[in-house]
Design an enzyme around this catalytic site. Sequence first.
Site, short mmCIF file in Angstrom:
data_model
loop_
_atom_site.label_atom_id
_atom_site.label_comp_id
_atom_site.label_asym_id
_atom_site.label_seq_id
_atom_site.Cartn_x
_atom_site.Cartn_y
_atom_site.Cartn_z
N LYS B 69 0.86 -1.21 0.08
CA LYS B 69 -0.19 -0.03 0.00
C LYS B 69 0.90 1.20 0.03
CE LYS B 69 -3.96 1.76 2.40
NZ LYS B 69 -4.62 1.67 3.88
N SER B 144 -9.69 1.96 2.69
CA SER B 144 -8.88 2.38 1.80
C SER B 144 -7.87 1.45 1.06
CB SER B 144 -8.22 3.62 2.73
OG SER B 144 -7.41 2.77 3.44
N SER B 168 -10.05 -0.77 6.71
CA SER B 168 -9.24 -0.30 5.59
C SER B 168 -8.69 -1.66 5.01
CB SER B 168 -8.48 0.69 5.60
OG SER B 168 -9.11 1.97 5.56
#
Lengths: 94, 480
Positions: B69, B144, B168
């Site tokens: 990420k 996210s 997330s």
Amino acid sequence: MLSREQVQYIAALSRINLQEEEIVLLQKTLTDILTYIEKLKKLDVANVKPTSHVLPLENVFRDDAVKPSLAQSEVMNLSVSHSRGAFKVPQVIE
Amino acid sequence: MNLFAQSAHELLDQIRSRAISPEDIDDSVRGRIAAVDGRIKAYVRLRDREKNSASLQGNGSFKVPIAIKDNICVKGEETTCSSKILQGFKPPYSATVISKLQEKGAIVIGQTNMDEFAFGSSTENSAFGPSRNPWNTDCVPGGSSGGSAAAVAAHEAIWALGSDTGGSIRQPASFCGIVGLKPTYGRVSRYGLIAFASSLDQIGPLTKDVTDCALLLNLIAGHDEMDSTSANVAVPDYTQFLTNDVKGLKIGIPKEYFIEGLDAPVRQAVNEAVEEFKKAGATVKEVSLPHTEYAVATYYIVATAEASSNLARFDGIQYGLREQPKTVRKTPIIDLYEETRDRGFGWEAKRRIMLGTYSLSSGYYDAYYLRGQKVRTLIKQDFDEAFQEFDTVLTPTSPTTAFRIGEKAADPLSMYLSDIYTISANLAGIPAISIPCGFSRERLPIGLQLLAKPFAEDMLLRLAFAYEQRTPWHKESVPL
């Protein structure tokens, strides 16, 4: 509803310069969210201790030992404006 | 079967038996990315193979490609939290999780798209534009960590790391039909994770199956002196708990989660999963978590307050974007801060910074932030009590399957409410896993969430593995 002045005051605290249409939209969406958050007022929390952190940790210390660290130049080079080991900024003091 | 479509443990077995090489896997995954990422947009940046040569040539035994990420620092690689304000920022150090993975030979293949600073549940709030759900590209992958989840589901990575502040990792895992684990707060070092809400953030695995989840957790868990909030608790070999035995384990079903707003197909799939656990010998009983309805409100006080403080560091001086307006509005230095932040932050970031600043500001602190922290205590106590009796609490991961791109973009509150089932675990600091448990009629994946007491990741993996062995969901492949 949050007033225009309130939104501008929070924006100033947040160091954000809002555009005109952003002010109007934030008045509405921040008010919606704050209204939703009002539901917490239904709870009696007079005798409840606040939780800032879930782990039972306090005062985590490490040895005060000299260790290698990043080179100054490596760090300074991340800034778009620097000179002789210092960050360059606009004039702050008259 | 194509190498890219296999799990890490299957590939590692083949590397050990010398049937394939790590370069073969790297080629296969890169080919897959070239073929499908134009449609999925999981990645914001790919990393050249040469940069992974140390890993490829070293002695590590985990030489499979991992997606990272975009908020986890990789030394020398641009790392931006998918925000304009960090444009060009190349961290001079790697996050502890990255160093740990690279020591074991992991191939960092690229960095994945996310909601800017992890502010969102759909990956639409990215400065790079949205990622898409591999099961239906008109839908969001969740967020996210949407890029990481989409990359794993679309077979553009063998496994991935995400971060979870309010769901997330778990919500995108659910939307994309894969496994996602948020570890106990403190289980994994946060050093080098660009902070959103420091008391809630955790890094965790997104994988194709539960075995991979256990393997990846083995690699990243443990105390780190660079993160004083990481816990000094021994890390077991998590694969030893994949026993396929759940006889006698006690599962609590919180009645507050099965309420209005829970979609019928999700409810049905979760109920069927409960039956599966019963058949496997677990006992199931209703439990009450009475403060559930206050979790989202509490979260949006605590998380935004911490975010407004953490994001104060982005001022244009030391790194990242710097903008100076042409005319003087206040003073030249304050103008620089404000112009940089106005141009650098996206819309949702501004909204959350403002919300957090408001609840911390003079005159509102007691009514909002302090009250939020007190309700957080009540939410945590609900779980403490439940885990006196139960080994796990079982819930849906999200009330719905993946929604359409744009559907919730204009209404932040409805977006926030899509995290209604995942937020409590972060507030309480407990571990939680999402695993696939079925599909809707539109062939969108449905996720099941299991929660346990602090540091009981072993229990979650044990239950999840037993369920996975009895069901076909993790073997279903995306129509790409």
